[in-house]
Design a protein around this motif. Structure first.
Motif, PDB file in Angstrom:
ATOM      1  N   ASP A  25       0.821  -1.210   0.000  1.00 53.42           N
ATOM      2  CA  ASP A  25       0.000   0.000   0.000  1.00 53.42           C
ATOM      3  C   ASP A  25       0.859   1.266   0.000  1.00 53.42           C
ATOM      4  OD1 ASP A  25       0.749  -0.578   2.644  1.00 53.42           O
ATOM      5  OD2 ASP A  25      -0.972   0.505   3.475  1.00 53.42           O
ATOM      6  N   GLU A  26       2.005   1.231   0.668  1.00 51.03           N
ATOM      7  CA  GLU A  26       2.922   2.374   0.631  1.00 51.03           C
ATOM      8  C   GLU A  26       3.532   2.534  -0.764  1.00 51.03           C
ATOM      9  OE1 GLU A  26       5.814   2.710   3.761  1.00 51.03           O
ATOM     10  OE2 GLU A  26       4.408   1.806   5.199  1.00 51.03           O
ATOM     11  N   TYR A  27       3.842   1.412  -1.393  1.00 51.91           N
ATOM     12  CA  TYR A  27       4.367   1.460  -2.762  1.00 51.91           C
ATOM     13  C   TYR A  27       3.341   2.093  -3.706  1.00 51.91           C
ATOM     14  CZ  TYR A  27       5.148  -0.227  -7.492  1.00 51.91           C
ATOM     15  OH  TYR A  27       5.273  -0.300  -8.859  1.00 51.91           O
ATOM     16  N   LEU A  28       2.069   1.690  -3.577  1.00 52.52           N
ATOM     17  CA  LEU A  28       1.025   2.254  -4.435  1.00 52.52           C
ATOM     18  C   LEU A  28       0.882   3.754  -4.227  1.00 52.52           C
ATOM     19  CD1 LEU A  28      -1.738  -0.503  -4.315  1.00 52.52           C
ATOM     20  CD2 LEU A  28      -0.169   0.031  -6.190  1.00 52.52           C
ATOM     21  N   ARG A  29       0.940   4.199  -2.982  1.00 52.91           N
ATOM     22  CA  ARG A  29       0.860   5.643  -2.720  1.00 52.91           C
ATOM     23  C   ARG A  29       2.039   6.366  -3.350  1.00 52.91           C
ATOM     24  NH1 ARG A  29      -0.951   4.008   2.329  1.00 52.91           N
ATOM     25  NH2 ARG A  29       1.073   4.373   3.286  1.00 52.91           N
ATOM     26  N   ALA A  30       3.227   5.808  -3.257  1.00 52.04           N
ATOM     27  CA  ALA A  30       4.419   6.424  -3.860  1.00 52.04           C
ATOM     28  C   ALA A  30       4.299   6.431  -5.378  1.00 52.04           C
ATOM     29  CB  ALA A  30       5.675   5.675  -3.429  1.00 52.04           C
ATOM     30  N   TYR A  31       3.778   5.346  -5.953  1.00 55.36           N
ATOM     31  CA  TYR A  31       3.603   5.265  -7.403  1.00 55.36           C
ATOM     32  C   TYR A  31       2.619   6.317  -7.886  1.00 55.36           C
ATOM     33  CZ  TYR A  31       2.087   3.582 -11.949  1.00 55.36           C
ATOM     34  OH  TYR A  31       1.748   3.503 -13.286  1.00 55.36           O
ATOM     35  N   GLU A  32       1.526   6.509  -7.160  1.00 50.23           N
ATOM     36  CA  GLU A  32       0.518   7.498  -7.555  1.00 50.23           C
ATOM     37  C   GLU A  32       1.121   8.901  -7.607  1.00 50.23           C
ATOM     38  OE1 GLU A  32      -2.669   7.292  -8.674  1.00 50.23           O
ATOM     39  OE2 GLU A  32      -2.259   5.168  -8.784  1.00 50.23           O
ATOM     40  N   GLN A  33       2.053   9.193  -6.721  1.00 50.68           N
ATOM     41  CA  GLN A  33       2.688  10.509  -6.714  1.00 50.68           C
ATOM     42  C   GLN A  33       3.548  10.707  -7.958  1.00 50.68           C
ATOM     43  OE1 GLN A  33       4.824  10.713  -3.038  1.00 50.68           O
ATOM     44  NE2 GLN A  33       2.976  10.921  -1.810  1.00 50.68           N
ATOM     45  N   ASP A  34       4.109   9.644  -8.488  1.00 49.60           N
ATOM     46  CA  ASP A  34       4.998   9.728  -9.651  1.00 49.60           C
ATOM     47  C   ASP A  34       4.282   9.462 -10.965  1.00 49.60           C
ATOM     48  OD1 ASP A  34       7.112  10.287  -8.022  1.00 49.60           O
ATOM     49  OD2 ASP A  34       7.863   8.242  -7.944  1.00 49.60           O
ATOM     50  N   ARG A  35       2.980   9.307 -10.943  1.00 46.55           N
ATOM     51  CA  ARG A  35       2.242   8.944 -12.149  1.00 46.55           C
ATOM     52  C   ARG A  35       2.291   9.989 -13.237  1.00 46.55           C
ATOM     53  NH1 ARG A  35      -3.398   7.285 -13.109  1.00 46.55           N
ATOM     54  NH2 ARG A  35      -2.752   6.053 -14.859  1.00 46.55           N
ATOM     55  N   ASP A  36       2.514  11.238 -12.883  1.00 48.77           N
ATOM     56  CA  ASP A  36       2.497  12.299 -13.879  1.00 48.77           C
ATOM     57  C   ASP A  36       3.873  12.581 -14.487  1.00 48.77           C
ATOM     58  OD1 ASP A  36      -0.232  12.635 -13.637  1.00 48.77           O
ATOM     59  OD2 ASP A  36      -0.079  14.217 -12.148  1.00 48.77           O
ATOM     60  N   LEU A  37       4.824  11.698 -14.269  1.00 52.68           N
ATOM     61  CA  LEU A  37       6.147  11.899 -14.853  1.00 52.68           C
ATOM     62  C   LEU A  37       6.080  11.743 -16.371  1.00 52.68           C
ATOM     63  CD1 LEU A  37       8.401   9.954 -12.331  1.00 52.68           C
ATOM     64  CD2 LEU A  37       8.011  12.418 -12.473  1.00 52.68           C
ATOM     65  N   ILE A  38       6.972  12.428 -17.060  1.00 54.45           N
ATOM     66  CA  ILE A  38       7.020  12.385 -18.519  1.00 54.45           C
ATOM     67  C   ILE A  38       8.395  11.877 -18.935  1.00 54.45           C
ATOM     68  CG2 ILE A  38       6.832  13.756 -20.630  1.00 54.45           C
ATOM     69  CD1 ILE A  38       5.132  15.753 -18.919  1.00 54.45           C
ATOM     70  N   PRO A  39       8.462  10.802 -19.709  1.00 53.35           N
ATOM     71  CA  PRO A  39       9.753  10.252 -20.122  1.00 53.35           C
ATOM     72  C   PRO A  39      10.573  11.252 -20.945  1.00 53.35           C
ATOM     73  CG  PRO A  39       7.979   8.713 -20.613  1.00 53.35           C
ATOM     74  CD  PRO A  39       7.333  10.000 -20.209  1.00 53.35           C
ATOM     75  N   HIS A  40      11.870  11.148 -20.825  1.00 52.28           N
ATOM     76  CA  HIS A  40      12.783  12.029 -21.550  1.00 52.28           C
ATOM     77  C   HIS A  40      12.515  11.995 -23.053  1.00 52.28           C
ATOM     78  CE1 HIS A  40      16.413  14.083 -22.802  1.00 52.28           C
ATOM     79  NE2 HIS A  40      16.667  13.071 -23.601  1.00 52.28           N
TER      80      HIS A  40
END
Length: 108
Positions: A25-40
């Motif tokens: 569940d902590e991993y999922l919360r961390a993943y949700e925070q990074d969901r808006d990243l844009i690849p180089h």
């Protein structure tokens, strides 16, 4: 200070941290925070002149026909949207969903 934590570090052969074990569940919360990243690659393509929609489509290795099919429209209609600089928010949301990304990843 040794505060209790749910995260476990696993060191590699060189003694430096190599892996992290954490509750799912902590991993999922961390993943949700990074969901808006844009690849180089996507950012680089837009710097070279591609629209964000086109850059994402090409990054995901999809054809215009693939995305048009997901949207339920013709390929020429999608091509027009892909080339537009001023998409409506509703259109951005639909294209983002068809690409499997968030609207924020298209609106940069």
């Amino acid at each position: 200070m040794n505060a209790p934590t749910n995260i476990q570090m696993i060191n590699g052969p060189d003694g430096k941290p190599a892996f992290v074990v954490m509750p799912y569940d902590e991993y999922l919360r961390a993943y949700e925070q990074d969901r808006d990243l844009i690849p180089h690659e996507v950012v680089s393509a837009t710097v070279d002149g591609a629209s964000p929609v086109r850059a994402w489509r090409e990054h995901l290795k999809l054809t215009q026909a693939d995305v048009a099919g997901r949207l339920g429209i013709s390929q020429p209609s999608y091509a027009k949207q892909e080339g537009s600089e001023n998409l409506r928010p509703a259109t951005i949301n639909k294209i983002a969903a068809a690409l499997g990304i968030t609207p924020a990843q298209l609106d940069f």
